[in-house]
Scaffold this motif. Structure first.
Motif, PDB file in Angstrom:
ATOM      1  N   ALA A   1      38.355  41.786  31.272  1.00 52.22           N
ATOM      2  CA  ALA A   1      39.459  43.021  31.002  1.00 52.22           C
ATOM      3  C   ALA A   1      40.184  42.927  29.473  1.00 52.22           C
TER       4      ALA A   1
ATOM      5  N   GLN B   1      41.909  39.431  33.172  1.00 54.84           N
ATOM      6  CA  GLN B   1      42.209  39.680  31.681  1.00 54.84           C
ATOM      7  C   GLN B   1      42.136  38.403  31.187  1.00 54.84           C
TER       8      GLN B   1
ATOM      9  N   TYR C   1      47.757  51.693  31.979  1.00 55.67           N
ATOM     10  CA  TYR C   1      46.876  50.433  32.414  1.00 55.67           C
ATOM     11  C   TYR C   1      46.191  50.991  33.685  1.00 55.67           C
TER      12      TYR C   1
ATOM     13  N   HIS D   1      42.281  45.925  28.704  1.00 62.21           N
ATOM     14  CA  HIS D   1      43.591  45.474  29.406  1.00 62.21           C
ATOM     15  C   HIS D   1      44.588  44.596  28.764  1.00 62.21           C
TER      16      HIS D   1
ATOM     17  N   GLN E   1      47.759  43.339  42.999  1.00 60.74           N
ATOM     18  CA  GLN E   1      47.151  44.405  42.384  1.00 60.74           C
ATOM     19  C   GLN E   1      46.816  45.638  43.325  1.00 60.74           C
TER      20      GLN E   1
ATOM     21  N   GLN F   1      42.338  50.963  34.708  1.00 61.24           N
ATOM     22  CA  GLN F   1      41.830  50.175  35.603  1.00 61.24           C
ATOM     23  C   GLN F   1      40.996  51.011  36.634  1.00 61.24           C
TER      24      GLN F   1
ATOM     25  N   PHE G   1      33.883  41.621  35.272  1.00 61.06           N
ATOM     26  CA  PHE G   1      34.008  41.820  33.771  1.00 61.06           C
ATOM     27  C   PHE G   1      35.207  41.061  33.196  1.00 61.06           C
TER      28      PHE G   1
ATOM     29  N   VAL H   1      37.143  46.145  46.181  1.00 59.90           N
ATOM     30  CA  VAL H   1      37.619  45.646  44.924  1.00 59.90           C
ATOM     31  C   VAL H   1      38.348  44.315  45.353  1.00 59.90           C
TER      32      VAL H   1
ATOM     33  N   VAL I   1      40.998  41.624  45.120  1.00 59.28           N
ATOM     34  CA  VAL I   1      42.102  41.268  44.019  1.00 59.28           C
ATOM     35  C   VAL I   1      43.200  40.515  44.721  1.00 59.28           C
TER      36      VAL I   1
ATOM     37  N   LEU J   1      33.571  45.007  42.822  1.00 58.37           N
ATOM     38  CA  LEU J   1      33.867  44.795  41.360  1.00 58.37           C
ATOM     39  C   LEU J   1      35.120  44.151  41.201  1.00 58.37           C
ATOM     40  N   SER J   2      35.382  43.446  40.047  1.00 58.47           N
ATOM     41  CA  SER J   2      36.640  42.970  40.015  1.00 58.47           C
ATOM     42  C   SER J   2      36.834  42.666  38.462  1.00 58.47           C
ATOM     43  N   GLY J   3      37.908  42.464  37.865  1.00 57.93           N
ATOM     44  CA  GLY J   3      37.985  42.360  36.308  1.00 57.93           C
ATOM     45  C   GLY J   3      38.985  41.104  36.296  1.00 57.93           C
TER      46      GLY J   3
ATOM     47  N   ASP K   1      37.719  51.733  35.346  1.00 59.69           N
ATOM     48  CA  ASP K   1      36.812  50.763  35.639  1.00 59.69           C
ATOM     49  C   ASP K   1      35.981  50.492  37.021  1.00 59.69           C
ATOM     50  N   ILE K   2      36.849  50.887  38.047  1.00 62.04           N
ATOM     51  CA  ILE K   2      36.365  50.754  39.315  1.00 62.04           C
ATOM     52  C   ILE K   2      35.615  52.121  39.529  1.00 62.04           C
TER      53      ILE K   2
HETATM   54  N1  TRP Z   1      44.474  44.199  36.491  1.00 59.66           N
HETATM   55  C1  TRP Z   1      43.811  43.201  37.110  1.00 59.66           C
HETATM   56  C2  TRP Z   1      44.749  41.886  36.983  1.00 59.66           C
HETATM   57  O1  TRP Z   1      45.516  41.744  36.105  1.00 59.66           O
HETATM   58  C3  TRP Z   1      42.637  43.139  35.964  1.00 59.66           C
HETATM   59  C4  TRP Z   1      41.497  44.260  36.140  1.00 59.66           C
HETATM   60  C5  TRP Z   1      41.427  45.199  35.326  1.00 59.66           C
HETATM   61  C6  TRP Z   1      41.028  44.812  37.461  1.00 59.66           C
HETATM   62  N2  TRP Z   1      40.542  45.998  35.888  1.00 59.66           N
HETATM   63  C7  TRP Z   1      40.310  45.843  37.084  1.00 59.66           C
HETATM   64  C8  TRP Z   1      40.946  44.140  38.769  1.00 59.66           C
HETATM   65  C9  TRP Z   1      39.662  46.533  37.953  1.00 59.66           C
HETATM   66  C10 TRP Z   1      40.291  44.875  39.575  1.00 59.66           C
HETATM   67  C11 TRP Z   1      39.414  46.063  39.169  1.00 59.66           C
HETATM   68  O2  TRP Z   1      44.396  41.058  37.473  1.00 59.66           O
END
Ligand code: TRP
Ligand code: ADP
Length: 321
Positions: free
Chosen positions: A39, A8, A124, A42, A146, A128, A37, A140, A142, A4-6, A131-132
């Motif tokens: 984010a 912004q 924040y 965020h 992160q 996060q 996803f 994850v 990143v 999983l990853s997000g 989310d995970i």
């Molecule tokens: N904080 C991450 C970034 O700025 C984005 C993010 C939000 C994220 N939720 C997450 C990354 C969950 C991994 C898993 O790059």
């Protein structure tokens, strides 16, 4: 393995995001069950204009789909379409020590950079973590920046499991080995917040202009140049074949080649690299309803999993009995 990853939607995505995140996200799709996803919750921590957050969310979606996100296999959605994650954030907040968040470097950096800190920015890492954990993610991927947030997530998961029973999978981070930090046109890290980006899909003319503006030193054309501290050469490394790169290295070291020549070639390489995806990106731009449909299908699949985990967590802490 569940990955999983997000990302912004805080601006239009650029080639730093591509080499530092997107490319690896897309590669992981072939071997794993991937959850990606946008984010947007965020992104609210930096108080964007409402119209921007909506527009950038769609831009991120179109970039990912154009570059090869497989929406049949990979679950891809907008974070705010699954609001269960905010309820889990609250449950997690109530077992998260203040000290854990006070140590977070990313928060301290943003405040030092002049952002006036709101509570969302401080909290924040808990969002996060939610989310995970809500998707019971194993891995994850990143950027190195992160890493601390994933450690905070692990810490929160362990605390919750020890207090209320084994609900959450404790995730591992997978630090994306970026080809080093991608420099922007001014030589600093390429970043939406520095206004020094080159976007994958901006008009070709704009890419050429920006590349020609990349900051270099003032070594005259005829003199030898050091490729190791040249922003143009650092970018060439990402796009040129190894044979062509060696040629450029030799030309730099022997003198007689100006930076303008290297920049012209770089611009063509950047344009060619993304050309196969540009057509798709244009088609998506004209079919926003398809893009929204992909996101809403993804949100439906994500929500089913999120709701189940949330129900387990609510029960574990004693709510709704
Ligand atoms: N904080 C991450 C970034 O700025 C984005 C993010 C939000 C994220 N939720 C997450 C990354 C969950 C991994 C898993 O790059
Ligand atoms: P930005 O600095 O443009 O706001 P983000 O912080 O949203 O970018 O980064 C999203 C992802 O892209 C992160 O995984 C980050 O590590 C990666 N990334 C961003 N900029 C670069 C860069 N210049 N070089 C390498 N990776 C980058």
């Amino acid at each position: 393995m569940r990955v999983l990853s997000g990302i912004q939607p805080s601006g239009r995505l650029h080639i730093g995001n591509f080499f530092g995140a997107i490319r690896q996200h897309l590669q992981l799709q072939t071997e794993h069950d991937c959850f990606y996803f946008i984010a947007d919750f965020h992104a609210l921590t930096s108080n964007p204009e409402p119209a921007d957050i909506a527009r950038y969310s769609l831009d991120v979606a179109m970039d990912y789909i154009a570059l090869g996100l497989d929406s049949e296999k990979t679950i891809f959605w907008r974070q705010s379409d699954v609001p269960e994650v905010t309820e889990l954030t609250w449950l997690l907040s109530c077992i998260t020590p203040m000290g854990l968040l006070q140590r977070c470097v990313s928060f301290k950096d943003k405040v030092a950079a002049g952002l006036s800190p709101n509570h969302g920015l401080f909290a924040y890492p808990v969002l996060q973590a939610a989310d995970i954990l809500i998707y019971k993610s194993d891995l994850v991927p990143v950027g190195a920046d992160q890493k601390q947030h994933i450690e905070v997530t692990r810490d929160i998961a362990i605390r919750f499991n020890n207090t209320y029973g084994e609900i959450f999978t404790v995730p591992n981070e997978y630090i994306i080995e970026s080809v080093a930090v991608v420099p922007g046109t001014d030589g600093r890290k390429m970043s939406k917040s520095y206004g020094n980006t080159i976007e994958m899909f901006e008009p070709e003319g704009a890419i050429r202009k920006k590349v020609m503006r990349i900051v270099t030193d003032s070594t005259p054309v005829e003199e030898p140049k050091n490729p190791d501290n040249c922003n143009v050469f650092t970018l060439l490394k990402l796009f040129a074949s190894s044979q062509e790169l060696t040629e450029w290295e030799n030309r730099y070291r022997s003198g007689g080649t100006g930076y303008a020549e290297a920049k012209k070639r770089l611009a063509e390489l950047v344009i060619d690299y993304f050309k196969p995806f540009r057509q798709k990106r244009c088609e998506l731009e004209k079919d926003i309803s398809y893009v929204k449909q992909v996101l809403s299908k993804g949100a439906g699949r994500a929500k089913a999993i999120a709701a189940e985990t949330l129900a387990q967590a609510r029960k574990a802490v004693g709510l709704g009995a």
